[in-house]
Scaffold this active site. Structure first.
Site, mmCIF file in Angstrom:
data_model
loop_
_atom_site.group_PDB
_atom_site.id
_atom_site.type_symbol
_atom_site.label_atom_id
_atom_site.label_comp_id
_atom_site.label_asym_id
_atom_site.label_seq_id
_atom_site.Cartn_x
_atom_site.Cartn_y
_atom_site.Cartn_z
ATOM 1 N N GLU A 143 29.052 34.606 41.472
ATOM 2 C CA GLU A 143 29.385 33.935 40.348
ATOM 3 C C GLU A 143 29.621 34.888 39.785
ATOM 4 O OE1 GLU A 143 27.077 30.768 38.521
ATOM 5 O OE2 GLU A 143 25.421 30.925 40.837
ATOM 6 N N GLU B 196 19.706 32.691 40.439
ATOM 7 C CA GLU B 196 19.535 33.075 38.820
ATOM 8 C C GLU B 196 17.869 32.496 38.880
ATOM 9 O OE1 GLU B 196 21.888 31.747 36.148
ATOM 10 O OE2 GLU B 196 23.610 32.885 36.915
HETATM 11 O O1 AHR Z 1 28.703 28.064 37.335
HETATM 12 C C1 AHR Z 1 27.512 27.585 36.263
HETATM 13 C C2 AHR Z 1 26.478 28.123 36.586
HETATM 14 O O2 AHR Z 1 26.656 29.859 35.936
HETATM 15 C C3 AHR Z 1 25.022 27.854 37.295
HETATM 16 O O3 AHR Z 1 24.769 26.839 38.203
HETATM 17 C C4 AHR Z 1 24.465 29.018 37.499
HETATM 18 O O4 AHR Z 1 24.010 29.693 38.380
HETATM 19 C C5 AHR Z 1 25.314 29.819 36.694
HETATM 20 O O5 AHR Z 1 24.832 30.335 35.698
#
Ligand code: AHR
Length: 486
Positions: A293, A171
């Site tokens: 994710e 991210e």
């Molecule tokens: O999964 C939780 C968080 O969500 C992670 O650390 C991040 O990459 C995303 O924003």
């Protein structure tokens, strides 16, 4: 409803990595959930036996670590060597708690060994250096007599580890450095140049991709780093409403249920958008889309640390997980890996723990039911699946996906309706000698497994009516079913 299966129409391989997991140094995921040092539960080399034994049942193909946002604040050298000498750090992203670095590189590979899964490590671009990242890769994977490889040996690991997947930051448009796409693309090129291949196989480098439908980020990366990345990541979470109104994991009404289901379906549009961009630059589809994710993100459970992202898990989560996995199957020509967030005690978890207690969530059971799809050849399916009207939108009533592996056909289907069962017939172009079915449903979509009642939502076997090449079943309202024909 009639579902026609065509085993002669193979539509591509459903990569097993789509069933990947993610474990971050966040809340009670690693510490307490997986790694316990105080003797309160049985462990092997620090890993909780109850949790590891349960996770082994999922045949996890790949595990992403150490983050998440934590990855861009993590310095791997702090997590090797004598534990009593490892420096502490503040986990600034997640609750400001103090991290003792007792779970580091060696512990992560030990966990992967115990689970029988492949490691996927995410490196630090945001606050790390190129040298730090290059050294980490050499420390882990070099077999010769370099100072770093010797240091690894001194720390107890003679042979290099096998490491296929390496993420270059996380991210980086947000917690990983708040960069512009153009700037990150240049940074990616520089960092990736120093990730050397010391092992037999080249490292599969993953560039930190867009959030949700950020087309500009994807376009910039495809244009500027497409020749230097094996995969590009995508993060796409599902909320009941949106980021500001996430909703509650286990308290929702009929509208809340359908809102979440409707939002889970948006994954299809988001992947299609990025596929279209990727196809323009990479028509042969060599670069993998890595959805590293995804999952449902709700408000934290009342009374828990807001930085720990602990939420309950209901039948609604199992249904939306199947829907999402079906979307990944649909796009298996581009989606090579996906990692649900997260494995234990965080967001849409497989397992929740409370001290020495542990429970398996409805999402865990769903993942276990779906195992037959891993590395299967996707099959052509046609069905008139019906519709549900919700707030002016049409949602499918039933979602279905089928694949074949080693002569066995796996058909997964879910009935999303809260109130009507579906008489279902599956007709195949082949006759099978055996048909098995596992079905999971609940009295209410809000049903959860709790520490006092851990088996409220669990799958059970269903006897199927089979005749020649046809299988019949009643698919109850709000249920998931997986049928294996062999
Ligand atoms: O999964 C939780 C968080 O969500 C992670 O650390 C991040 O990459 C995303 O924003």
């Amino acid at each position: 409803m009639k579902i026609n299966l065509d085993t002669s129409k193979k539509q591509g391989k459903i990569s097993k990595y789509i069933y990947g997991q993610f474990a971050e140094h966040l809340g009670r995921c690693i510490y307490e959930g997986i790694y316990v040092e105080d003797g309160s539960v049985k462990t092997i080399n620090g890993m909780r036996c109850d949790v590891v034994d349960a996770l082994k049942e999922l045949e996890i193909p790949v595990l992403r670590w150490p983050g998440g946002c934590f990855a861009d604040d993590y310095h791997w050298r702090d997590g090797i060597g004598d534990k009593s000498k490892r420096p502490y750090m503040v986990n600034t992203n997640w609750g400001g708690v103090v991290e003792n670095n007792h779970f580091g590189t060696h512990e992560f590979f030990e966990l992967c060994d115990q689970l029988g899964c492949e490691p996927y490590i995410c490196g630090n671009v945001g606050s790390g250096t190129v040298r730090e990242m290059r050294d980490w890769v050499e420390y882990m994977t070099f077999d010769g007599d370099s100072p770093l490889a010797c240091e690894r040996r001194e720390n107890g690991r003679e042979k290099p580890w096998k490491l296929k997947f390496f993420g270059v930051g996380n991210e980086n448009w947000g917690c990983g450095g708040n960069m512009r796409a153009e700037y990150y693309a240049d940074e990616y090129r520089r960092y990736a140049s120093f990730i050397r291949d010391y092992g037999d196989e080249p490292i599969y480098k993953i560039a930190g991709g867009p959030n949700e439908d950020d087309a500009h980020w994807m376009e910039t990366l495809m244009e500027r780093v497409g020749d230097k990345a094996a995969g590009i990541s995508l993060h796409n979470y599902t909320y009941e409403d949106d980021w500001k109104n996430k909703g509650k994991a286990a308290q929702f009404d009929e509208d809340g249920y359908y809102d979440l289901i409707s939002n889970a379906l948006k994954m299809d549009g988001v992947i299609s958008l990025h596929k279209e961009i990727m196809d323009r630059f990479d028509p042969e589809r060599k670069i993998g889309l890595i959805v590293d994710e995804w999952g449902n993100w709700f408000d934290v459970e009342a009374g828990t640390n807001p930085g720990f992202l602990y939420q309950q898990n209901t039948m609604r989560d199992a249904l939306s997980a199947m829907l999402t996995l079906h979307i990944f199957h649909k796009h298996c020509d581009r989606v090579y890996m996906a990692n649900i967030a997260q494995m234990v005690n965080v967001l849409q978890a497989m397992i929740l723990t409370d001290g020495e207690k542990m429970l398996l969530t409805p999402t865990y059971h769903l993942f276990k039911m779906m195992k037959g799809h891993m590395d299967g050849e996707k099959l052509g399916v046609s069905c008139d699946c019906g519709e549900i009207n919700h707030r002016g939108k049409k949602l499918p009533k039933v979602s279905v996906s089928a694949s074949e592996r080693g002569g066995a056909v796996t058909v997964s289907l879910c009935n999303l309706s809260l109130d009507s069962d579906e008489e279902t017939e599956i007709v195949c172009d082949r006759v099978f000698s055996d048909a098995k079915c596992e079905l999971m449903t609940a009295r209410s979509a809000t049903d959860t497994n709790t520490f006092s009642s851990p088996e409220t939502v669990v799958p059970s076997s269903l006897t199927l009516v089979t005749e020649g090449n046809s299988v019949k079943l009643t698919l109850p309202r709000m249920s998931v079913a997986v049928i294996t024909l062999s």
